[in-house]
Write a protein that holds these residues in place. Structure first.
Motif, PDB file in Angstrom:
ATOM      1  N   CYS A  55      -0.494   1.928  -0.246  1.00 57.62           N
ATOM      2  CA  CYS A  55       0.859   2.211  -0.705  1.00 57.62           C
ATOM      3  C   CYS A  55       1.759   2.235   0.536  1.00 57.62           C
ATOM      4  O   CYS A  55       1.414   2.852   1.542  1.00 57.62           O
ATOM      5  CB  CYS A  55       0.875   3.571  -1.403  1.00 57.62           C
ATOM      6  SG  CYS A  55       2.523   4.225  -1.704  1.00 57.62           S
ATOM      7  N   CYS A  58       2.945   6.206   1.056  1.00 56.58           N
ATOM      8  CA  CYS A  58       2.060   7.314   1.418  1.00 56.58           C
ATOM      9  C   CYS A  58       0.725   6.864   2.024  1.00 56.58           C
ATOM     10  O   CYS A  58      -0.055   7.689   2.465  1.00 56.58           O
ATOM     11  CB  CYS A  58       1.796   8.190   0.193  1.00 56.58           C
ATOM     12  SG  CYS A  58       0.693   7.429  -1.016  1.00 56.58           S
ATOM     13  N   CYS A  67       2.202   3.313  -4.854  1.00 56.02           N
ATOM     14  CA  CYS A  67       1.084   3.805  -5.679  1.00 56.02           C
ATOM     15  C   CYS A  67       1.559   4.570  -6.915  1.00 56.02           C
ATOM     16  O   CYS A  67       2.735   4.926  -7.031  1.00 56.02           O
ATOM     17  CB  CYS A  67       0.145   4.665  -4.840  1.00 56.02           C
ATOM     18  SG  CYS A  67       0.792   6.317  -4.522  1.00 56.02           S
ATOM     19  N   CYS A  70       3.205   8.072  -6.104  1.00 60.11           N
ATOM     20  CA  CYS A  70       4.563   7.973  -5.547  1.00 60.11           C
ATOM     21  C   CYS A  70       5.578   7.505  -6.583  1.00 60.11           C
ATOM     22  O   CYS A  70       6.737   7.905  -6.548  1.00 60.11           O
ATOM     23  CB  CYS A  70       4.595   7.012  -4.365  1.00 60.11           C
ATOM     24  SG  CYS A  70       3.838   7.675  -2.883  1.00 60.11           S
TER      25      CYS A  70
HETATM   26 ZN   LIG Z   1       1.991   6.346  -2.540  1.00 61.79          ZN
END
Ligand SMILES: [Zn+2]
Length: 207
Positions: A55, A58, A67, A70
């Protein structure tokens, strides 16, 4: 012995917790299975490896650029839990109580092993904080000495940021990685957080 079987055994021993004996057992087991089943396993591994990436926010594993955690509307975006590796995200998600976001560092500081701050995802963490909306950073690292070193470093780089920095109140068992902590301990650790003293120079961090 058969060279190709030896090759498979030595490939399997590269997996975590698989010694030569277990590798032989697995290799011989695979030889007994129908070819279609073995091919499906191999294809699945290859497909996952190809589809899954990090991602961009993160650094957790994701099949999309951002992701599922998130991009979820139900997560509390004011909370970021900093963890060592994607496995830790799975561990905390499995405990089922945490509703914030994550930040995967990609390792722990370990100067003796050449893991310095530049090799981990600290700049992106700072970027995320500066884009606003984050009220608290939870240091969610394990109980090893590298985890402690990394926690101290995070406390230091965040001390001038306008953000609350906390860590697990109940110390995790010394030397234990997050993935080996039982769910109840982890859930308690996450819900009973304490503030990290600005500059955090010693062991006592409670306020
Ligand atoms: Zn993420």
């Amino acid at each position: 012995m058969l060279d190709s079987l030896e090759d498979l055994v030595s490939a399997l021993t590269k997996l975590p917790s698989i010694g030569r004996k277990s590798a032989w057992r697995l290799a011989l087991y695979l030889m007994e299975r129908p070819e279609s089943e073995v091919r499906y396993l191999a294809d699945t591994i290859a497909a996952v490896r190809q589809k899954v990436r990090r991602c961009t926010a993160c650094f957790n594993y994701s099949e999309q650029e951002i992701c599922a955690v998130c991009s979820s509307l139900s997560r509390d975006k004011s909370l970021i839990c900093v963890v060592e590796k994607p496995t830790d995200v799975f561990t905390i998600e499995n405990a089922g109580r945490y509703r914030g976001l994550y930040h995967v560092l990609g390792g722990l500081l370990s100067p003796l092993n050449g893991i310095t701050a530049e090799k981990l995802q600290f700049p992106r963490l700072m970027e995320r904080l500066r884009t606003g909306g984050v009220g608290e950073v939870i240091i969610g690292l394990g109980g090893s000495s590298d985890a402690e070193t990394t926690s101290l470093y995070i406390a230091r780089i965040l001390k001038d940021e306008n953000v609350r920095v906390t860590r697990f109140a109940r110390g995790l068992p010394a030397g234990l990685e997050l993935e080996h902590v039982d769910q109840l301990t982890l859930t308690q650790a996450l819900s009973e957080r304490i503030d990290v003293v600005r500059g955090w120079g010693g062991g006592s961090s409670a306020v």
